[in-house]
Structures are given as C-alpha cells and as structure tokens.
Design a protein around this motif. Structure first.
Motif, PDB file in Angstrom:
ATOM      1  N   MET A  65      -9.990   4.992  -0.219  1.00  0.00           N
ATOM      2  CA  MET A  65     -10.311   5.102  -1.646  1.00  0.00           C
ATOM      3  C   MET A  65      -9.221   4.450  -2.483  1.00  0.00           C
ATOM      4  O   MET A  65      -9.488   3.773  -3.475  1.00  0.00           O
ATOM      5  N   ILE A  66      -7.967   4.660  -2.072  1.00  0.00           N
ATOM      6  CA  ILE A  66      -6.839   4.089  -2.811  1.00  0.00           C
ATOM      7  C   ILE A  66      -6.925   2.569  -2.793  1.00  0.00           C
ATOM      8  O   ILE A  66      -6.771   1.896  -3.807  1.00  0.00           O
ATOM      9  N   SER A  67      -7.172   2.014  -1.603  1.00  0.00           N
ATOM     10  CA  SER A  67      -7.262   0.562  -1.483  1.00  0.00           C
ATOM     11  C   SER A  67      -8.364   0.009  -2.366  1.00  0.00           C
ATOM     12  O   SER A  67      -8.242  -1.064  -2.948  1.00  0.00           O
ATOM     13  N   ASP A  68      -9.455   0.757  -2.479  1.00  0.00           N
ATOM     14  CA  ASP A  68     -10.577   0.305  -3.290  1.00  0.00           C
ATOM     15  C   ASP A  68     -10.264   0.423  -4.775  1.00  0.00           C
ATOM     16  O   ASP A  68     -10.694  -0.393  -5.582  1.00  0.00           O
ATOM     17  N   ALA A  69      -9.501   1.474  -5.163  1.00  0.00           N
ATOM     18  CA  ALA A  69      -9.250   1.725  -6.580  1.00  0.00           C
ATOM     19  C   ALA A  69      -8.128   0.857  -7.143  1.00  0.00           C
ATOM     20  O   ALA A  69      -8.120   0.519  -8.316  1.00  0.00           O
ATOM     21  N   ALA A  70      -7.166   0.492  -6.293  1.00  0.00           N
ATOM     22  CA  ALA A  70      -6.025  -0.290  -6.783  1.00  0.00           C
ATOM     23  C   ALA A  70      -6.458  -1.699  -7.143  1.00  0.00           C
ATOM     24  O   ALA A  70      -7.334  -2.267  -6.512  1.00  0.00           O
ATOM     25  N   THR A  71      -5.859  -2.276  -8.130  1.00  0.00           N
ATOM     26  CA  THR A  71      -6.211  -3.632  -8.528  1.00  0.00           C
ATOM     27  C   THR A  71      -5.646  -4.634  -7.525  1.00  0.00           C
ATOM     28  O   THR A  71      -4.642  -4.374  -6.865  1.00  0.00           O
ATOM     29  N   ALA A  72      -6.280  -5.798  -7.451  1.00  0.00           N
ATOM     30  CA  ALA A  72      -5.897  -6.781  -6.440  1.00  0.00           C
ATOM     31  C   ALA A  72      -4.498  -7.335  -6.671  1.00  0.00           C
ATOM     32  O   ALA A  72      -3.870  -7.852  -5.761  1.00  0.00           O
ATOM     33  N   SER A  73      -3.992  -7.210  -7.895  1.00  0.00           N
ATOM     34  CA  SER A  73      -2.681  -7.790  -8.203  1.00  0.00           C
ATOM     35  C   SER A  73      -1.535  -6.973  -7.644  1.00  0.00           C
ATOM     36  O   SER A  73      -0.392  -7.407  -7.666  1.00  0.00           O
ATOM     37  N   ILE A  74      -1.818  -5.771  -7.147  1.00  0.00           N
ATOM     38  CA  ILE A  74      -0.746  -4.905  -6.665  1.00  0.00           C
ATOM     39  C   ILE A  74      -0.554  -5.107  -5.171  1.00  0.00           C
ATOM     40  O   ILE A  74      -1.417  -4.789  -4.379  1.00  0.00           O
ATOM     41  N   ASP A  75       0.563  -5.646  -4.776  1.00  0.00           N
ATOM     42  CA  ASP A  75       0.901  -5.815  -3.372  1.00  0.00           C
ATOM     43  C   ASP A  75       1.678  -4.587  -2.946  1.00  0.00           C
ATOM     44  O   ASP A  75       2.857  -4.438  -3.254  1.00  0.00           O
ATOM     45  N   ALA A  76       1.032  -3.684  -2.212  1.00  0.00           N
ATOM     46  CA  ALA A  76       1.646  -2.409  -1.849  1.00  0.00           C
ATOM     47  C   ALA A  76       2.909  -2.603  -1.026  1.00  0.00           C
ATOM     48  O   ALA A  76       3.919  -1.935  -1.242  1.00  0.00           O
ATOM     49  N   THR A  77       2.864  -3.529  -0.063  1.00  0.00           N
ATOM     50  CA  THR A  77       4.015  -3.746   0.802  1.00  0.00           C
ATOM     51  C   THR A  77       5.218  -4.212  -0.003  1.00  0.00           C
ATOM     52  O   THR A  77       6.331  -3.723   0.164  1.00  0.00           O
ATOM     53  N   SER A  78       4.995  -5.156  -0.899  1.00  0.00           N
ATOM     54  CA  SER A  78       6.077  -5.669  -1.730  1.00  0.00           C
ATOM     55  C   SER A  78       6.607  -4.589  -2.669  1.00  0.00           C
ATOM     56  O   SER A  78       7.821  -4.426  -2.822  1.00  0.00           O
ATOM     57  N   TYR A  79       5.689  -3.838  -3.288  1.00  0.00           N
ATOM     58  CA  TYR A  79       6.108  -2.824  -4.251  1.00  0.00           C
ATOM     59  C   TYR A  79       6.938  -1.732  -3.585  1.00  0.00           C
ATOM     60  O   TYR A  79       8.049  -1.422  -4.020  1.00  0.00           O
ATOM     61  N   PHE A  80       6.402  -1.140  -2.521  1.00  0.00           N
ATOM     62  CA  PHE A  80       7.126  -0.055  -1.866  1.00  0.00           C
ATOM     63  C   PHE A  80       8.380  -0.568  -1.163  1.00  0.00           C
ATOM     64  O   PHE A  80       9.331   0.185  -0.963  1.00  0.00           O
ATOM     65  N   GLY A  81       8.369  -1.855  -0.795  1.00  0.00           N
ATOM     66  CA  GLY A  81       9.577  -2.449  -0.248  1.00  0.00           C
ATOM     67  C   GLY A  81      10.698  -2.448  -1.274  1.00  0.00           C
ATOM     68  O   GLY A  81      11.865  -2.166  -0.957  1.00  0.00           O
ATOM     69  N   THR A  82      10.357  -2.740  -2.538  1.00  0.00           N
ATOM     70  CA  THR A  82      11.352  -2.713  -3.612  1.00  0.00           C
ATOM     71  C   THR A  82      11.854  -1.290  -3.856  1.00  0.00           C
ATOM     72  O   THR A  82      13.057  -1.068  -4.048  1.00  0.00           O
ATOM     73  N   VAL A  83      10.934  -0.328  -3.853  1.00  0.00           N
ATOM     74  CA  VAL A  83      11.321   1.081  -4.031  1.00  0.00           C
ATOM     75  C   VAL A  83      12.300   1.500  -2.936  1.00  0.00           C
ATOM     76  O   VAL A  83      13.289   2.185  -3.196  1.00  0.00           O
ATOM     77  N   GLN A  84      12.029   1.074  -1.700  1.00  0.00           N
ATOM     78  CA  GLN A  84      12.915   1.408  -0.592  1.00  0.00           C
ATOM     79  C   GLN A  84      14.272   0.723  -0.748  1.00  0.00           C
ATOM     80  O   GLN A  84      15.321   1.299  -0.423  1.00  0.00           O
ATOM     81  N   LYS A  85      14.274  -0.513  -1.251  1.00  0.00           N
ATOM     82  CA  LYS A  85      15.537  -1.228  -1.472  1.00  0.00           C
ATOM     83  C   LYS A  85      16.403  -0.505  -2.494  1.00  0.00           C
ATOM     84  O   LYS A  85      17.637  -0.478  -2.370  1.00  0.00           O
ATOM     85  N   LEU A  86      15.765   0.074  -3.517  1.00  0.00           N
ATOM     86  CA  LEU A  86      16.518   0.840  -4.509  1.00  0.00           C
ATOM     87  C   LEU A  86      17.241   2.006  -3.851  1.00  0.00           C
ATOM     88  O   LEU A  86      18.441   2.233  -4.071  1.00  0.00           O
ATOM     89  N   TYR A  87      16.494   2.739  -3.028  1.00  0.00           N
ATOM     90  CA  TYR A  87      17.096   3.887  -2.325  1.00  0.00           C
ATOM     91  C   TYR A  87      18.215   3.421  -1.394  1.00  0.00           C
ATOM     92  O   TYR A  87      19.300   4.017  -1.357  1.00  0.00           O
ATOM     93  N   ASN A  88      17.956   2.350  -0.648  1.00  0.00           N
ATOM     94  CA  ASN A  88      18.951   1.861   0.319  1.00  0.00           C
ATOM     95  C   ASN A  88      20.238   1.426  -0.370  1.00  0.00           C
ATOM     96  O   ASN A  88      21.333   1.681   0.137  1.00  0.00           O
ATOM     97  N   LEU A  89      20.107   0.758  -1.512  1.00  0.00           N
ATOM     98  CA  LEU A  89      21.290   0.271  -2.219  1.00  0.00           C
ATOM     99  C   LEU A  89      22.187   1.424  -2.646  1.00  0.00           C
ATOM    100  O   LEU A  89      23.402   1.405  -2.405  1.00  0.00           O
ATOM    101  N   PHE A  90      21.605   2.433  -3.258  1.00  0.00           N
ATOM    102  CA  PHE A  90      22.411   3.544  -3.766  1.00  0.00           C
ATOM    103  C   PHE A  90      22.895   4.483  -2.652  1.00  0.00           C
ATOM    104  O   PHE A  90      24.025   4.974  -2.693  1.00  0.00           O
ATOM    105  N   SER A  91      22.050   4.719  -1.654  1.00  0.00           N
ATOM    106  CA  SER A  91      22.413   5.681  -0.603  1.00  0.00           C
ATOM    107  C   SER A  91      23.422   5.118   0.392  1.00  0.00           C
ATOM    108  O   SER A  91      24.028   5.876   1.157  1.00  0.00           O
TER     109      SER A  91
END
Length: 294
Positions: free
Chosen positions: A123-149
């Motif tokens: 359902m999530i995949s269907d509802a999300a817009t095509a412009s959102i690259d989940a892998t890229s987005y969550f990769g950035t979120v993880q980089k934020l955590y990695n940098l500070f931690s």
C-alpha cells in the motif's frame, strides 16, 4: 517445546506463519510460528514460536521442503494445517512454484493469506509519489545518524540543538522507520544547525560530509520527502501496532486494514497538497528556498 507441540495437537487445526530474514552472520533464517485456537471455557488464539530454520536454498521448493521436514520432526500433521501466511515475494506466494503452491499440492485446505505487514508495504509503495526514492531518502537519514553517532563530540553537539535525538532504522521494522524520521520531521532546522556547527569544528573529511548533509536537509526535495514519508508511516505504524495485539480479532483486523487502505488512497489523492504546505513552512523556518533543485 514439548508443551507447545502438545497444545498444537490438542487444538488439531492450525495455521503456519513464516518469513525469511538474513541474520547478522548473513545466513537466511526462517522463523516458524504456529497459530492455534485453544478451546477452553473461552476460546483463546495462541501463537507458538517453534524456532528458526536456516535456509540454504530460498527457492519455493527448498523452503517448502524445509517446512515439511520441521513439521515431520515435531510430529505435527501437515493435513491439519488450515492456513499459511508469509510475505509477498515470488518464492513464498508464487502460485506455480512458490511455497504456497507446493503446500497446497499436499494439502488443498491450507489456504494462503498474505502477511498484513507486508501487504501494508505494498500500500505504501502504491501511495507514495514516484519522485520519492526510498533507498536514497532513508540512506540520507542513516547518514545523519552515522555522522553524529560516530563521535561523542558530534553527538554532544546534536543534543545541544535537538530535544529528540536521531535514531537508526531497520528495513525490517516499520516502527524504526518512523522513529528515524520523526526527529527530522519536527527538528529539521535544528539538525541543520547542528550539521553546520560540526562543519566548523571538524577535520576536512567530516567537514565536507557535514556540509553536504546540511545542504540535503535544507533542500525542498528532502523536506517534502520527509513530510510525505512521515504521514504515510504514521498511518501504517498505528495499524501495525494494533495488529500485533495477541487479542486481535479477525473482523477487527480486516476493518483496520480497510481503513488504512482508504487513508492511504485519500492521501495519494489530496495529501500531496497539504504536504507541500508543511514543507514550505519548514523551508521558511530554515530560511531556504522552497523549490526543487535542478
């Protein structure tokens, strides 16, 4: 284990719940859960964890053979199985060569029911817009955590600017996803200020990384992705938690899933407009331009 097997046999009919997850040692593990209804004074739904199976072959044939072997070892009859539930991957749900097809060949009454959590994933995949690259987005979120931690000094800087610290995320647990996004959704401006501070006090490599992440967090693309993913996962996480209740009833589960699907469908239709408004407000707070980068 003997007690659980005895309870399964006393209930006679059961359903089996399976999933495959790679372990930290990079072995494909398949937890086996058997669900029964204990007929006492008051009927009680019970789930019995029968252990992990190491899957050397992840084909439909390999996995189904592994399941049948485990049931045979436990002396639990496959013919008494009335349901099978697992994820939506081809090797599991495939109608021709998947696990469900192979078990149905041996027991036509073992009806297949898709796993609710993985169905919500679709359902999530269907509802999300095509412009959102989940892998890229969550990769950035993880980089934020990695940098500070990675450094006590950087973590101290982060704590100085935010009230809810960044969290890591797991691609197998929906709750960890929304927990990792929440600080970014409501404290993006503060996180960006912390990144700029890290840039001032760090060495060359960390300085470059902090600057790059600060630019990404301050971009309209990242901000609107944050708003949309948080809205969607908020709907999913609420339902997911309720479905995990051991006292959850089938009719209530169906109603919850139906409402979640309706909410996600409505969000796809009208949610983007409200997400744009929220994203522009976040851009104004950070004093950055609310438009897509080329």
């Amino acid at each position: 284990m003997d007690t659980m097997v005895t309870e399964v046999k006393q209930s006679k009919y059961y359903s089996i719940i399976l999933d495959c997850t790679p372990s930290v040692s990079h072995q494909e593990q398949m937890p086996v859960v058997i669900r029964t209804v204990k007929m006492d004074k008051k009927p009680e739904i019970k789930e019995h964890f029968m252990g992990f199976l190491v899957a050397s072959e992840t084909t439909g044939l390999g996995l189904s053979s592994l399941i049948i072997k485990k049931l045979t070892e436990l002396n639990i009859l496959l013919e008494d199985c009335r349901g099978q539930s697992y994820d939506n991957s081809a090797n599991m749900k495939g109608r021709n060569k998947g696990v469900q097809a192979r078990l149905l060949e041996k027991n036509p009454r073992a009806l297949y029911v898709p796993c609710g959590a993985h169905s919500l994933n679709l359902m999530i995949s269907d509802a999300a817009t095509a412009s959102i690259d989940a892998t890229s987005y969550f990769g950035t979120v993880q980089k934020l955590y990695n940098l500070f931690s990675a450094s006590p000094q950087r973590w101290a800087i982060l704590k100085h600017y935010v009230t809810v610290a960044l969290k890591t995320w797991s691609d197998t647990r929906w709750e960890s996803c929304i927990n990792s996004i929440e600080p970014v959704r409501y404290q993006a401006s503060n996180i960006r200020e912390a990144l700029l501070k890290v840039r001032e006090v760090s060495g060359p490599l960390t300085k470059v990384e902090a600057k790059s992440l600060a630019e990404e967090v301050g971009s309209y693309r990242f901000i609107i992705c944050t708003v949309i993913w948080y809205d969607i996962l908020h709907i999913v996480n609420h339902v997911s938690k309720l479905l995990q209740s051991p006292k959850m009833q089938l009719d209530v589960s169906v109603d919850l899933l139906t409402k979640a699907k309706t909410s996600l469908t409505n969000y796809r239709r009208i949610g983007f407009t409200s997400a744009q408004v929220s994203a522009k407000d976040m851009c104004e707070e950070m004093n950055v331009e609310a438009k897509k980068r080329d």
